[in-house]
Design a protein around this motif. Structure first.
Motif, mmCIF file in Angstrom:
data_model
loop_
_atom_site.group_PDB
_atom_site.id
_atom_site.type_symbol
_atom_site.label_atom_id
_atom_site.label_comp_id
_atom_site.label_asym_id
_atom_site.label_seq_id
_atom_site.Cartn_x
_atom_site.Cartn_y
_atom_site.Cartn_z
ATOM 1 N N GLY A 30 -19.390 40.401 -10.136
ATOM 2 C CA GLY A 30 -18.143 40.004 -9.483
ATOM 3 C C GLY A 30 -17.186 39.356 -10.470
ATOM 4 N N LEU A 31 -17.708 38.474 -11.302
ATOM 5 C CA LEU A 31 -16.904 37.780 -12.307
ATOM 6 C C LEU A 31 -16.299 38.767 -13.309
ATOM 7 C CD1 LEU A 31 -16.202 34.817 -13.120
ATOM 8 C CD2 LEU A 31 -18.132 34.938 -14.690
ATOM 9 N N ILE A 32 -17.131 39.649 -13.826
ATOM 10 C CA ILE A 32 -16.656 40.635 -14.804
ATOM 11 C C ILE A 32 -15.635 41.580 -14.168
ATOM 12 C CG2 ILE A 32 -17.374 42.662 -16.151
ATOM 13 C CD1 ILE A 32 -19.958 41.065 -16.844
ATOM 14 N N THR A 33 -15.911 42.046 -12.968
ATOM 15 C CA THR A 33 -14.980 42.939 -12.279
ATOM 16 C C THR A 33 -13.662 42.221 -12.009
ATOM 17 O OG1 THR A 33 -16.850 44.103 -11.273
ATOM 18 C CG2 THR A 33 -14.689 44.453 -10.279
ATOM 19 N N GLY A 34 -13.737 40.938 -11.663
ATOM 20 C CA GLY A 34 -12.513 40.166 -11.454
ATOM 21 C C GLY A 34 -11.704 40.021 -12.735
ATOM 22 N N MET A 35 -12.401 39.760 -13.852
ATOM 23 C CA MET A 35 -11.691 39.644 -15.132
ATOM 24 C C MET A 35 -11.025 40.974 -15.495
ATOM 25 S SD MET A 35 -13.911 37.068 -17.566
ATOM 26 C CE MET A 35 -15.413 38.010 -17.618
ATOM 27 N N LEU A 36 -11.755 42.074 -15.321
ATOM 28 C CA LEU A 36 -11.189 43.388 -15.618
ATOM 29 C C LEU A 36 -10.014 43.700 -14.695
ATOM 30 C CD1 LEU A 36 -14.476 45.420 -16.175
ATOM 31 C CD2 LEU A 36 -12.731 44.931 -17.907
ATOM 32 N N SER A 37 -10.165 43.396 -13.422
ATOM 33 C CA SER A 37 -9.100 43.662 -12.460
ATOM 34 C C SER A 37 -7.898 42.759 -12.683
ATOM 35 C CB SER A 37 -9.623 43.491 -11.023
ATOM 36 O OG SER A 37 -10.614 44.447 -10.764
ATOM 37 N N GLY A 38 -8.142 41.596 -13.241
ATOM 38 C CA GLY A 38 -7.058 40.658 -13.515
ATOM 39 C C GLY A 38 -6.305 40.943 -14.797
ATOM 40 N N GLY A 39 -6.762 41.936 -15.541
ATOM 41 C CA GLY A 39 -6.013 42.355 -16.714
ATOM 42 C C GLY A 39 -6.502 41.814 -18.041
ATOM 43 N N ILE A 40 -7.751 41.362 -18.100
ATOM 44 C CA ILE A 40 -8.268 40.873 -19.380
ATOM 45 C C ILE A 40 -8.287 42.035 -20.378
ATOM 46 C CG2 ILE A 40 -10.717 41.279 -18.941
ATOM 47 C CD1 ILE A 40 -11.089 38.410 -20.168
ATOM 48 N N PRO A 41 -7.899 41.774 -21.620
ATOM 49 C CA PRO A 41 -7.930 42.849 -22.615
ATOM 50 C C PRO A 41 -9.361 43.372 -22.806
ATOM 51 C CG PRO A 41 -6.680 40.970 -23.432
ATOM 52 C CD PRO A 41 -7.342 40.538 -22.162
ATOM 53 N N THR A 42 -9.471 44.679 -22.927
ATOM 54 C CA THR A 42 -10.787 45.304 -23.065
ATOM 55 C C THR A 42 -11.045 45.815 -24.476
ATOM 56 O OG1 THR A 42 -9.874 47.422 -22.332
ATOM 57 C CG2 THR A 42 -10.848 46.004 -20.640
ATOM 58 N N ASP A 43 -10.121 45.553 -25.372
ATOM 59 C CA ASP A 43 -10.263 46.081 -26.733
ATOM 60 C C ASP A 43 -10.939 45.096 -27.689
ATOM 61 O OD1 ASP A 43 -8.204 44.287 -26.736
ATOM 62 O OD2 ASP A 43 -6.797 45.563 -27.842
ATOM 63 N N ASN A 44 -11.467 44.000 -27.145
ATOM 64 C CA ASN A 44 -12.189 43.032 -27.976
ATOM 65 C C ASN A 44 -13.255 42.347 -27.123
ATOM 66 O OD1 ASN A 44 -10.965 40.820 -26.534
ATOM 67 N ND2 ASN A 44 -9.119 41.136 -27.758
ATOM 68 N N ASP A 45 -13.988 41.410 -27.708
ATOM 69 C CA ASP A 45 -15.057 40.718 -26.984
ATOM 70 C C ASP A 45 -14.639 39.347 -26.462
ATOM 71 O OD1 ASP A 45 -16.916 42.719 -27.108
ATOM 72 O OD2 ASP A 45 -18.012 41.914 -28.811
ATOM 73 N N ASN A 46 -13.332 39.112 -26.301
ATOM 74 C CA ASN A 46 -12.875 37.824 -25.772
ATOM 75 C C ASN A 46 -13.417 37.551 -24.372
ATOM 76 O OD1 ASN A 46 -11.509 37.331 -28.117
ATOM 77 N ND2 ASN A 46 -9.497 37.830 -27.301
ATOM 78 N N TRP A 47 -13.711 38.601 -23.639
ATOM 79 C CA TRP A 47 -14.261 38.422 -22.303
ATOM 80 C C TRP A 47 -15.588 37.666 -22.359
ATOM 81 C CZ3 TRP A 47 -18.951 40.405 -20.709
ATOM 82 C CH2 TRP A 47 -19.541 41.363 -21.535
ATOM 83 N N LYS A 48 -16.350 37.898 -23.431
ATOM 84 C CA LYS A 48 -17.636 37.202 -23.570
ATOM 85 C C LYS A 48 -17.429 35.707 -23.785
ATOM 86 C CE LYS A 48 -21.063 40.462 -25.142
ATOM 87 N NZ LYS A 48 -21.969 40.819 -26.224
ATOM 88 N N THR A 49 -16.444 35.360 -24.572
ATOM 89 C CA THR A 49 -16.146 33.942 -24.796
ATOM 90 C C THR A 49 -15.823 33.266 -23.469
ATOM 91 O OG1 THR A 49 -15.286 34.477 -26.986
ATOM 92 C CG2 THR A 49 -14.677 32.332 -26.072
ATOM 93 N N ILE A 50 -15.014 33.926 -22.666
ATOM 94 C CA ILE A 50 -14.655 33.380 -21.349
ATOM 95 C C ILE A 50 -15.897 33.290 -20.468
ATOM 96 C CG2 ILE A 50 -13.326 33.830 -19.251
ATOM 97 C CD1 ILE A 50 -11.214 35.167 -21.114
ATOM 98 N N LEU A 51 -16.718 34.335 -20.499
ATOM 99 C CA LEU A 51 -17.952 34.353 -19.706
ATOM 100 C C LEU A 51 -18.876 33.212 -20.117
ATOM 101 C CD1 LEU A 51 -19.784 35.888 -17.645
ATOM 102 C CD2 LEU A 51 -20.697 37.125 -19.622
ATOM 103 N N PHE A 52 -19.055 33.028 -21.421
ATOM 104 C CA PHE A 52 -19.936 31.957 -21.912
ATOM 105 C C PHE A 52 -19.381 30.585 -21.532
ATOM 106 C CE2 PHE A 52 -21.300 34.872 -25.667
ATOM 107 C CZ PHE A 52 -22.098 35.614 -24.814
ATOM 108 N N ASP A 53 -18.072 30.406 -21.644
ATOM 109 C CA ASP A 53 -17.457 29.134 -21.254
ATOM 110 C C ASP A 53 -17.692 28.845 -19.776
ATOM 111 O OD1 ASP A 53 -16.481 28.504 -23.756
ATOM 112 O OD2 ASP A 53 -14.438 29.199 -23.348
ATOM 113 N N TYR A 54 -17.512 29.863 -18.964
ATOM 114 C CA TYR A 54 -17.602 29.694 -17.513
ATOM 115 C C TYR A 54 -19.036 29.493 -17.028
ATOM 116 C CZ TYR A 54 -16.597 30.486 -12.562
ATOM 117 O OH TYR A 54 -16.486 30.345 -11.207
ATOM 118 N N THR A 55 -19.985 30.180 -17.666
ATOM 119 C CA THR A 55 -21.351 30.171 -17.138
ATOM 120 C C THR A 55 -22.337 29.313 -17.921
ATOM 121 O OG1 THR A 55 -21.939 32.116 -18.443
ATOM 122 C CG2 THR A 55 -21.109 32.501 -16.204
#
Length: 188
Positions: A30-55
């Motif tokens: 749900g979290l990942i799908t929300g980040m993708l749906s919210g427009g997080i850039p997919t061309d790098n691993d910044n999503w992981k940094t956000i995921l690690f911070d949040y979880t």
């Protein structure tokens, strides 16, 4: 890449629990799908940094748990960017209706959180997206009443899940990063 699948819920839960992460597979997707749906850039691993911070208070995840997140991210990104208009949700077996309903609620709650983590502006949403977001906020509060007819509630829950999928796809269509179209070069 076409053979990428969502992990088995119970195996993913075992890995996440073994890594001392307080996130379920449903919450993670749900979290990942929300980040993708919210427009997080997919061309790098910044999503992981956000995921690690949040979880995990900014700490990285153990390798096996991180692989699960990578698989869910890749699967979800592929599914959302496709034209099938289909969304698969990583949920436990529906044998235990109460657990299943809780997982749906957790998925939706974390989807909404993922939208916020993506940092998308919610001020210029289309009417349909605003309605979808309001619906998801209401759905996130739903639960199963053990005193009611459980078979009837199971049917209603499946209808709610289908509505969740429509809401998510609506939000994704409005907010997600759009692929950049390449203009064909014309030879004269």
């Amino acid at each position: 890449m076409s053979d990428i699948r969502l992990p088995d819920y119970n195996q993913a839960l075992t890995e996440l629990t073994a890594a001392s992460l307080s996130v379920t597979p449903a919450e993670l997707q749900g979290l990942i799908t929300g980040m993708l749906s919210g427009g997080i850039p997919t061309d790098n691993d910044n999503w992981k940094t956000i995921l690690f911070d949040y979880t995990n208070d900014g700490m990285g995840w153990p390798v096996n748990a991180s692989k699960i997140a990578d698989t869910i991210f890749t699967f979800s990104m592929k599914e959302l960017s496709g034209t099938s208009m289909e969304l698969n949700m990583l949920l436990p077996s529906d044998d235990d209706l109460l657990n299943y309903a809780d997982a749906v609620s957790e998925w939706v709650n974390h989807f909404i959180s993922g939208l916020g983590l993506a940092g998308s502006s919610l001020s210029k949403l289309s009417t349909e997206t605003k309605e979808a977001l309001v619906d998801l906020e209401e759905i996130s509060k739903l639960g199963i009443d053990e005193d009611d007819d459980l078979s009837e509630q199971a049917i209603l829950l499946e209808q709610v899940i289908e509505h969740v999928k429509v809401c998510v796809l609506t939000i994704h269509a409005d907010l997600a990063v759009k692929p950049t179209a390449t203009t064909p070069k014309t030879l004269h």
